[in-house]
Enzyme design. Sequence first.
Site, short mmCIF file in Angstrom:
data_model
loop_
_atom_site.label_atom_id
_atom_site.label_comp_id
_atom_site.label_asym_id
_atom_site.label_seq_id
_atom_site.Cartn_x
_atom_site.Cartn_y
_atom_site.Cartn_z
N GLU A 78 0.83 -1.22 0.00
CA GLU A 78 0.00 0.00 0.00
C GLU A 78 0.86 1.26 0.00
O GLU A 78 0.46 2.29 -0.54
CB GLU A 78 -0.93 0.02 1.23
CG GLU A 78 -2.24 -0.69 0.96
CD GLU A 78 -3.33 -0.40 2.00
OE1 GLU A 78 -3.05 0.23 3.03
OE2 GLU A 78 -4.46 -0.84 1.77
N HIS B 112 8.44 -26.83 -0.34
CA HIS B 112 7.78 -27.93 -1.06
C HIS B 112 6.68 -27.41 -1.97
O HIS B 112 5.82 -28.16 -2.41
CB HIS B 112 7.24 -28.95 -0.05
CG HIS B 112 8.33 -29.50 0.81
ND1 HIS B 112 9.00 -30.67 0.50
CD2 HIS B 112 8.92 -29.00 1.93
CE1 HIS B 112 9.93 -30.88 1.43
NE2 HIS B 112 9.91 -29.88 2.30
N LYS C 144 -13.70 0.59 -2.39
CA LYS C 144 -14.48 0.83 -1.17
C LYS C 144 -15.78 1.56 -1.51
O LYS C 144 -16.85 1.21 -1.01
CB LYS C 144 -13.68 1.70 -0.18
CG LYS C 144 -12.59 0.98 0.58
CD LYS C 144 -12.07 1.93 1.67
CE LYS C 144 -10.99 1.29 2.53
NZ LYS C 144 -10.54 2.17 3.61
O1 PA5 Z 1 -3.32 1.10 6.02
C1 PA5 Z 1 -4.43 1.54 5.82
O2 PA5 Z 1 -4.65 2.76 5.92
C2 PA5 Z 1 -5.60 0.64 5.48
O3 PA5 Z 1 -5.22 -0.66 5.31
C3 PA5 Z 1 -6.64 0.70 6.58
O4 PA5 Z 1 -6.05 0.30 7.79
C4 PA5 Z 1 -7.85 -0.18 6.28
O5 PA5 Z 1 -8.40 0.18 5.05
C5 PA5 Z 1 -8.90 -0.03 7.36
O6 PA5 Z 1 -9.27 1.32 7.49
P1 PA5 Z 1 -9.96 1.86 8.77
O7 PA5 Z 1 -9.03 1.69 9.93
O8 PA5 Z 1 -10.25 3.30 8.47
O9 PA5 Z 1 -11.23 1.06 8.98
#
Ligand code: PA5
Length: 461
Positions: free
Chosen positions: A288, A317, A430
């Site tokens: 990310e 394996h 989303k």
């Molecule tokens: O790293 C990030 O920002 C995302 O992976 C969020 O943690 C994830 O989308 C969950 O978001 P939130 O904590 O707003 O529910």
Amino acid sequence: MSNIQLYYKNTTQDAVGSEHGIRPEDLDSLADRLAEITDRLAVQRLPYRQLPYQQAMVEEVKRLTEQIRGRFDNLVVLGIGGSALGNIALQTALNDPFYNLRQRRNGPRLFVMDNVDPVQFASLLDILDGQLDRTCFNVISKSGQTAETAAQLLIVWDLLRRRLPLAHLADQVIATTSPDSGVLRQVATEQNLRTLEVPPGVGGRFSVLSQVGLFSAAMCNIDIDQLLLGARAMDERVKEKNLRQNPAALYAAIQYLFYQKKKNLSVMMPYSYQLKDLCDWYRQLWAESLGKEKTRDGQVVHAGPTPIKALGATDQHSQVQLYREGPHDKVFTFLEVEHFARDVVIGQEENAGALAYLGGQSLAALMNSEKLATEYALVQSQRPCLTVLFPEISAYTVGQFLYLFEVATSYMGELLNIEAYDQPAVELGKDATRALMGHPEYQELLKNILPYRDRDEDYLV
Ligand code: PA5
């Protein structure tokens, strides 16, 4: 105190040859740039870098844990992505592999629900049936509006209201969210829930050392002080301006050099069950943060090494055939444990024939031999390998690891010149989910999505 270390000889041209290895001068060529980045990161001092020093935050976690310890037999974390992966990683790394099955445990059973799989969630509800009054729910969402987490919360809310009409939501639900914004904060205020904070400026994937990760860890008796001490120790090491003395800068530099050599798949392979979920955590952090369309100055680059997790010895394996003979597009990071907390001696059986050579030796020796053997085999095929050496697995060394990889991600973001702290491409999916599930503010999007629902029979086999 024991420090984790980074071993990088098997990435060099001496180890894997000049075509696939890096030369000392390759690292030298990045040294000034990385020293500058070290200065820049020190000035920026992003909020995640300060988490190991937030004593008041830690005290609050301890206070809450003390208050409710003994009150609950189950702790259910509701969250996804950065609001769950750190919790899972800490629990797997620092508690017994069969923690939930143990009769004698120093904390509640822990269930981290980071998905909305209906069968899995229904099964959890079966397990909690009859124990609902002894179950604490920690709902974690920074934004407070993630559909998966919201759905889980609503299921639990409804269940508590119907099954325990005399109980108070406030007694059993703890909300971890942004301090002063978002729907979850609003719900928490209205329902008088206990709350913990996702600190401002700290993204989900950098939040494991905040109350996001610390509360469930503390409830399950993980030493959060040691975890943070480990992170602080690593903070000292990653301030070093000399590239070869700074493990975060060095890790990023090596990954960057291989990325430039078109080795854009980065495999992390722990030889330890306990470390396996750190790889999921790393996978999110690296993917990310670094997978970005444009540089900071707007150039289209479609950057990002692809993080891959594998588990030693299991995946020898399954994957190693590809890793040795497939395309030269990977760099490997092994996680190796020098001293395992427990060991098992392999039985000596007189009648075991050709198997008898194993007898009397230990599983730890076998595990580490497997690691060395795989590294040897990969290096024979000119595949570059790094190792992160854990003297042992403890809260102190895991704290170091988490902080090391967070800072390495920052260095890598700087080298790639991309914005490492947002995730704009996650939003469309989303929003589309919200549209499909009937959110009134997203209905405009529906007309674009619906054609994808009508499957074209010509392509259905
Ligand atoms: O790293 C990030 O920002 C995302 O992976 C969020 O943690 C994830 O989308 C969950 O978001 P939130 O904590 O707003 O529910």
